[in-house]
Motif scaffolding. Structure first.
Motif, PDB file in Angstrom:
ATOM      1  N   THR A 132       0.369  -0.221 -48.777  1.00  0.00           N
ATOM      2  CA  THR A 132       1.510   0.678 -48.956  1.00  0.00           C
ATOM      3  C   THR A 132       1.654   0.535 -50.622  1.00  0.00           C
ATOM      4  N   ALA A 133       1.658  -0.474 -51.090  1.00  0.00           N
ATOM      5  CA  ALA A 133       1.839  -0.716 -52.608  1.00  0.00           C
ATOM      6  C   ALA A 133       0.642  -0.008 -53.421  1.00  0.00           C
ATOM      7  N   GLU A 140       0.821  -5.276 -44.513  1.00  0.00           N
ATOM      8  CA  GLU A 140       0.906  -4.424 -45.642  1.00  0.00           C
ATOM      9  C   GLU A 140      -0.257  -4.991 -46.601  1.00  0.00           C
ATOM     10  N   LYS A 144       3.610  -3.509 -56.603  1.00  0.00           N
ATOM     11  CA  LYS A 144       4.193  -1.976 -56.951  1.00  0.00           C
ATOM     12  C   LYS A 144       4.548  -1.096 -56.348  1.00  0.00           C
ATOM     13  N   ARG A 145       5.817  -0.640 -56.020  1.00  0.00           N
ATOM     14  CA  ARG A 145       5.914   0.198 -55.065  1.00  0.00           C
ATOM     15  C   ARG A 145       5.484   1.701 -55.358  1.00  0.00           C
ATOM     16  N   PRO A 150      10.734   4.148 -56.444  1.00  0.00           N
ATOM     17  CA  PRO A 150       9.482   4.203 -56.839  1.00  0.00           C
ATOM     18  C   PRO A 150       8.880   3.508 -58.050  1.00  0.00           C
ATOM     19  N   TRP A 186       8.457  -3.146 -59.175  1.00  0.00           N
ATOM     20  CA  TRP A 186       7.924  -4.102 -58.486  1.00  0.00           C
ATOM     21  C   TRP A 186       8.684  -4.822 -57.675  1.00  0.00           C
ATOM     22  N   GLU A 187       7.961  -5.510 -56.985  1.00  0.00           N
ATOM     23  CA  GLU A 187       9.017  -6.093 -55.839  1.00  0.00           C
ATOM     24  C   GLU A 187       8.070  -7.449 -55.067  1.00  0.00           C
TER      25      GLU A 187
END
Length: 356
Positions: free
Chosen positions: A328-329, A285, A250-251, A258, A261-262
């Motif tokens: 970062t997530a 990451e 999740k960003r 923002p 999800w990715e």
């Protein structure tokens, strides 16, 4: 002459609208909640694209209270595919304000409407005129195009002075007590008759008042502004597989898209291959080492200010016992392919999911 021209435009438009208006769902009852949601959805999006999203949204969130009670994640999922996700967050904020500060009723005062998150002069004018039939102007891209031709505006409509002129004229044209029908008629004229490339001047109810038609330059109006070039971006993403599940993250709440999800990954640096970029991004990451990269798709998608070329790969862990370390997530999950439908993804990621 101005008074006569305005009277002719009003009469022609209103008569035409009564005969030719589309039966759109937000026009059934002119409820402020429905007008508000439809206008937010219609910003930079065509009606035919909005309709299925609008119907699905209203089936799940029939009123402001249901929006306020929903989670942001659920709202994002119902908005997925529309883009401009800050809009749905502002809808959520506004719903809470309306429930707490206005007793659950959308405010009827223009100043109060303008103070709500994500609502500017256009949306405020839409609510005031279409929901409450108050004499407030409403200027969208269709109205700008109609006015550029009707009044032969010979410079880009987005220029500051032209915007002032268009909004002033839109207000002057409103027949007192008929803002709802007149504003809708103006927008409908642009959507159905005064088309961008092939205007149907022979069917136009106000063609007799059109200065650019009289001058034979309809095809030269509106004058095009300077087009902003899209920044190209090369991105590598990985569908990390383990035990029949895929890892998604999740960003963060700030930055681009923002809270969506990715699939993990990131930008490809200069002189870097997509494969090398993906290995690097997973280490940076998630503190994961991946292997077995197998390219599955090359996807292109244009956003507002950049165009993405997405290199997508299946991949696995070098050590199956490794666990992601989120740097970062803000969240990460292992999900089955079927469960991907339950999460809101950026458009390029969603294209990949549909392919899978």
């Amino acid at each position: 002459m101005k008074k006569e021209k305005y009277a002719s435009i009003r009469k022609g438009l209103l008569q035409w609208f009564q005969l030719h208006q589309r039966k759109l769902p937000w026009r059934r009852n002119h409820l402020p909640y429905e007008i508000w949601i439809s206008e937010i959805m219609l910003q930079q999006t065509q009606v035919k694209t909005v309709l299925p999203y609008y119907e699905r949204w209203m089936a799940r969130f029939p009123d402001i209270a249901s929006v306020a009670e929903a989670t942001e994640e659920e709202l994002l999922k119902y908005w997925e595919g529309m883009g401009y996700y800050s809009r749905v967050r502002n809808i959520h904020k506004t719903a809470h304000i309306v429930m707490t500060d206005h007793g659950g009723e959308f405010p009827r005062e223009h100043g109060a409407v303008l103070k709500l998150p994500g609502i500017g002069p256009y949306t405020a004018g839409a609510v005031m005129s279409l929901a409450f039939n108050e004499d407030f102007p409403l200027v969208d891209g269709n109205v700008e195009r109609v006015f550029a031709r009707l009044f032969d505006i010979d410079s880009p409509v987005k220029e500051k002075e032209n915007q002032k002129l268009i909004w002033k004229t839109a207000k002057e044209l409103i027949p007192s007590g008929m803002a709802r029908d007149f504003n809708q008629a103006l927008m409908e004229l642009g959507a159905l008759i005064c088309l961008p490339r092939t205007p149907l001047c022979g069917d136009c109810p106000v063609s007799g008042s059109c200065e650019s038609r009289r001058a034979g330059i309809v095809d030269q109006r509106p004058v095009a502004g300077k087009r902003k070039s899209l920044q190209p971006i090369q991105v590598a993403i990985g569908l990390l597989l383990r035990d029949g599940k895929i890892f998604i993250q999740k960003r963060p709440p700030h930055g681009l898209m923002p809270h969506l999800w990715e699939f993990p990954g990131g930008k490809i640096q200069e002189n870097e291959t997509p494969e090398a970029a993906l290995v690097r991004e997973f280490r940076e990451e998630l503190d994961l080492d991946i292997c077995g990269l197998n390219k599955i798709a090359l996807i292109r998608h244009n956003y507002t200010s950049f165009k993405v070329t997405l290199h997508a790969y299946f991949c696995t862990l070098v050590s199956p016992h490794q666990e992601p370390v989120l740097r970062t997530a803000v969240d990460g999950r292992w999900v089955t392919p079927d469960q991907l439908q339950d999460y809101a993804f950026p458009a390029a990621n969603r294209k990949l999911i549909r392919m899978l």
